[in-house]
Design a protein around this motif. Sequence first.
Motif, PDB file in Angstrom:
ATOM      1  N   LEU A 164      36.098  39.621  42.400  1.00  0.00           N
ATOM      2  CA  LEU A 164      35.699  40.728  41.526  1.00  0.00           C
ATOM      3  C   LEU A 164      36.682  40.962  40.385  1.00  0.00           C
ATOM      4  N   THR A 165      37.896  40.449  40.520  1.00  0.00           N
ATOM      5  CA  THR A 165      38.952  40.747  39.548  1.00  0.00           C
ATOM      6  C   THR A 165      38.539  40.461  38.110  1.00  0.00           C
ATOM      7  N   PRO A 166      38.039  39.252  37.769  1.00  0.00           N
ATOM      8  CA  PRO A 166      37.736  38.998  36.358  1.00  0.00           C
ATOM      9  C   PRO A 166      36.652  39.891  35.787  1.00  0.00           C
ATOM     10  N   SER A 167      35.609  40.179  36.572  1.00  0.00           N
ATOM     11  CA  SER A 167      34.526  40.998  36.037  1.00  0.00           C
ATOM     12  C   SER A 167      34.978  42.440  35.828  1.00  0.00           C
ATOM     13  N   VAL A 168      35.827  42.969  36.713  1.00  0.00           N
ATOM     14  CA  VAL A 168      36.357  44.328  36.527  1.00  0.00           C
ATOM     15  C   VAL A 168      37.244  44.372  35.286  1.00  0.00           C
ATOM     16  N   LEU A 169      38.066  43.350  35.120  1.00  0.00           N
ATOM     17  CA  LEU A 169      38.954  43.308  33.956  1.00  0.00           C
ATOM     18  C   LEU A 169      38.157  43.276  32.659  1.00  0.00           C
ATOM     19  N   THR A 170      37.093  42.504  32.619  1.00  0.00           N
ATOM     20  CA  THR A 170      36.318  42.420  31.383  1.00  0.00           C
ATOM     21  C   THR A 170      35.566  43.717  31.085  1.00  0.00           C
ATOM     22  N   VAL A 171      35.182  44.474  32.110  1.00  0.00           N
ATOM     23  CA  VAL A 171      34.564  45.784  31.879  1.00  0.00           C
ATOM     24  C   VAL A 171      35.543  46.692  31.144  1.00  0.00           C
ATOM     25  N   LEU A 172      36.802  46.707  31.582  1.00  0.00           N
ATOM     26  CA  LEU A 172      37.797  47.560  30.935  1.00  0.00           C
ATOM     27  C   LEU A 172      38.051  47.122  29.497  1.00  0.00           C
ATOM     28  N   PHE A 214      44.076  43.972  26.485  1.00  0.00           N
ATOM     29  CA  PHE A 214      44.108  43.080  27.641  1.00  0.00           C
ATOM     30  C   PHE A 214      45.281  43.390  28.574  1.00  0.00           C
ATOM     31  N   ALA A 215      46.492  43.557  28.003  1.00  0.00           N
ATOM     32  CA  ALA A 215      47.672  43.757  28.839  1.00  0.00           C
ATOM     33  C   ALA A 215      47.555  45.024  29.680  1.00  0.00           C
ATOM     34  N   ALA A 216      47.141  46.128  29.035  1.00  0.00           N
ATOM     35  CA  ALA A 216      47.019  47.391  29.765  1.00  0.00           C
ATOM     36  C   ALA A 216      45.889  47.325  30.789  1.00  0.00           C
ATOM     37  N   ALA A 217      44.792  46.677  30.416  1.00  0.00           N
ATOM     38  CA  ALA A 217      43.671  46.559  31.351  1.00  0.00           C
ATOM     39  C   ALA A 217      44.059  45.747  32.573  1.00  0.00           C
ATOM     40  N   GLU A 218      44.790  44.655  32.358  1.00  0.00           N
ATOM     41  CA  GLU A 218      45.189  43.805  33.482  1.00  0.00           C
ATOM     42  C   GLU A 218      46.119  44.557  34.423  1.00  0.00           C
ATOM     43  N   ASP A 219      47.036  45.342  33.869  1.00  0.00           N
ATOM     44  CA  ASP A 219      47.921  46.157  34.713  1.00  0.00           C
ATOM     45  C   ASP A 219      47.111  47.167  35.525  1.00  0.00           C
ATOM     46  N   ALA A 220      46.119  47.774  34.884  1.00  0.00           N
ATOM     47  CA  ALA A 220      45.302  48.784  35.574  1.00  0.00           C
ATOM     48  C   ALA A 220      44.495  48.150  36.699  1.00  0.00           C
ATOM     49  N   VAL A 221      43.973  46.971  36.473  1.00  0.00           N
ATOM     50  CA  VAL A 221      43.200  46.291  37.522  1.00  0.00           C
ATOM     51  C   VAL A 221      44.100  45.946  38.701  1.00  0.00           C
ATOM     52  N   GLN A 222      45.308  45.481  38.421  1.00  0.00           N
ATOM     53  CA  GLN A 222      46.237  45.177  39.514  1.00  0.00           C
ATOM     54  C   GLN A 222      46.547  46.435  40.326  1.00  0.00           C
ATOM     55  N   ASP A 223      46.722  47.575  39.641  1.00  0.00           N
ATOM     56  CA  ASP A 223      46.962  48.844  40.354  1.00  0.00           C
ATOM     57  C   ASP A 223      45.753  49.218  41.215  1.00  0.00           C
ATOM     58  N   TRP A 255      33.573  50.737  42.477  1.00  0.00           N
ATOM     59  CA  TRP A 255      34.787  51.457  42.913  1.00  0.00           C
ATOM     60  C   TRP A 255      36.003  50.948  42.150  1.00  0.00           C
ATOM     61  N   LEU A 256      36.125  49.631  42.063  1.00  0.00           N
ATOM     62  CA  LEU A 256      37.279  49.051  41.367  1.00  0.00           C
ATOM     63  C   LEU A 256      37.276  49.408  39.887  1.00  0.00           C
ATOM     64  N   VAL A 257      36.092  49.391  39.257  1.00  0.00           N
ATOM     65  CA  VAL A 257      36.015  49.752  37.842  1.00  0.00           C
ATOM     66  C   VAL A 257      36.447  51.200  37.635  1.00  0.00           C
ATOM     67  N   THR A 258      35.940  52.095  38.484  1.00  0.00           N
ATOM     68  CA  THR A 258      36.283  53.512  38.352  1.00  0.00           C
ATOM     69  C   THR A 258      37.775  53.746  38.525  1.00  0.00           C
ATOM     70  N   VAL A 259      38.357  53.177  39.564  1.00  0.00           N
ATOM     71  CA  VAL A 259      39.790  53.382  39.830  1.00  0.00           C
ATOM     72  C   VAL A 259      40.640  52.717  38.753  1.00  0.00           C
ATOM     73  N   ALA A 260      40.269  51.511  38.343  1.00  0.00           N
ATOM     74  CA  ALA A 260      41.037  50.833  37.310  1.00  0.00           C
ATOM     75  C   ALA A 260      40.989  51.601  35.995  1.00  0.00           C
ATOM     76  N   TRP A 261      39.817  52.175  35.664  1.00  0.00           N
ATOM     77  CA  TRP A 261      39.715  52.954  34.427  1.00  0.00           C
ATOM     78  C   TRP A 261      40.581  54.204  34.485  1.00  0.00           C
TER      79      TRP A 261
END
Length: 389
Positions: free
Chosen positions: A9-17, A24-33, A53-59
């Motif tokens: 799911l990681t790449p698709s969540v990252l691309t949503v952000l 990109f840098a901030a989005a990738e950090d947020a997805v890792q968190d 869930w991952l999109v909501t929390v990462a955002w």
Amino acid sequence: MDEALLRSLTPSVLTVLVRRGADFAAAEDAVQDALVEAVRVWPADPPRDAKGWLVTVAWRKFLDATRSDTARRRREDRIEEEPAPGPAPAVDDTLQLYFLCAHPSLTPSSAVALTLRAVGGLTTRQIAQAYLVPEATMAQRISRAKRTVSGVRFDQPGDVATVLRVLYLVFNEGYSGDVDLAAEAIRLTRQLATAIDHPEVAGLLALMLLHHARRASRTAPDGGLVPLAEQDRTRWDTVAIAEGVRILQAALARDRLGEFQAQAAIAALHADAPTAAETDWVQIVEWYDELARLTDSPVVRLNRAVAVGEADGPRAGLAALAPIEDSLPRHTAAAAYLHERAGDLTTAAGLYAEAAHKAPNLAERDYLTRQAARLNSGTRHRRGGPGPS
């Protein structure tokens, strides 16, 4: 905890952000968190919609980081409120993420690291262990790569060839640490193949499967290298071979030949031979001719010379090897093998010893040293080849 699900799911969540406006840098950090939070929360309270869930929390993580960073306050003008939780959109920008991570402004090592982190979902520690470097070193490499591509827009078509080269680099790293990079490269290439209909993507996937199918037979119990001719073919993964051949045949039928398809065709001929003696070397030479026309690579010409030595005899192989620059890696090992097949054992022994000194790794050096010792002692065993395969 389904770690494979998280990583997929990681790449698709990252691309949503990124599509919502995060760099990109901030989005990738947020997805890792968000992934860390999932590891903590999901075992006790698994979500019904994992991606949502991952999109909501990462955002939320992204907004928190943005609002706390004074250098990014201008972004708050366009980030006034959090989007309502709900199912994540079905759009998948994974392909664009591949292109971004393989951006031509990045060095190959940085592109590989960023691909494993952003697309593969591996942690910095896992990537560092796989490449046998300190975690801090890998963290710096990934941070520099993220800064480099942060301003790149998703409005230009990417270069498929560059993406494939990055994935091939990942595959060739093999296995180290707790991450099997060869298996990871196959997983990522499968993912790419679902996102883009391209015969060279299929060719690379077929090549990986055919090579990986022989993995269990490539090393002896003591860790020593086993050349292709001496491998126990009953240990080859016939399921992976069948899949690789099927994918390759479908790609070749499209009549858009590329170098990965040609390499896969050579690997398929090796996999198809019941014994080393039954290998169709004539057809392998023909495929090397195709590959040489596509790449004009000295490495391809060297491998072709060895194949010519099998198809037409060692003297023909030595003649094909003669025009190739002798400083090329494994040139000396190939010359040693062909001289041995031609019956010039004294010359072959000296060349094996010389090749051992030039070997790129310890396992290969040990193998070549044993070949030199075997000839110097006058012991004749079945010849295995110029090196690992």
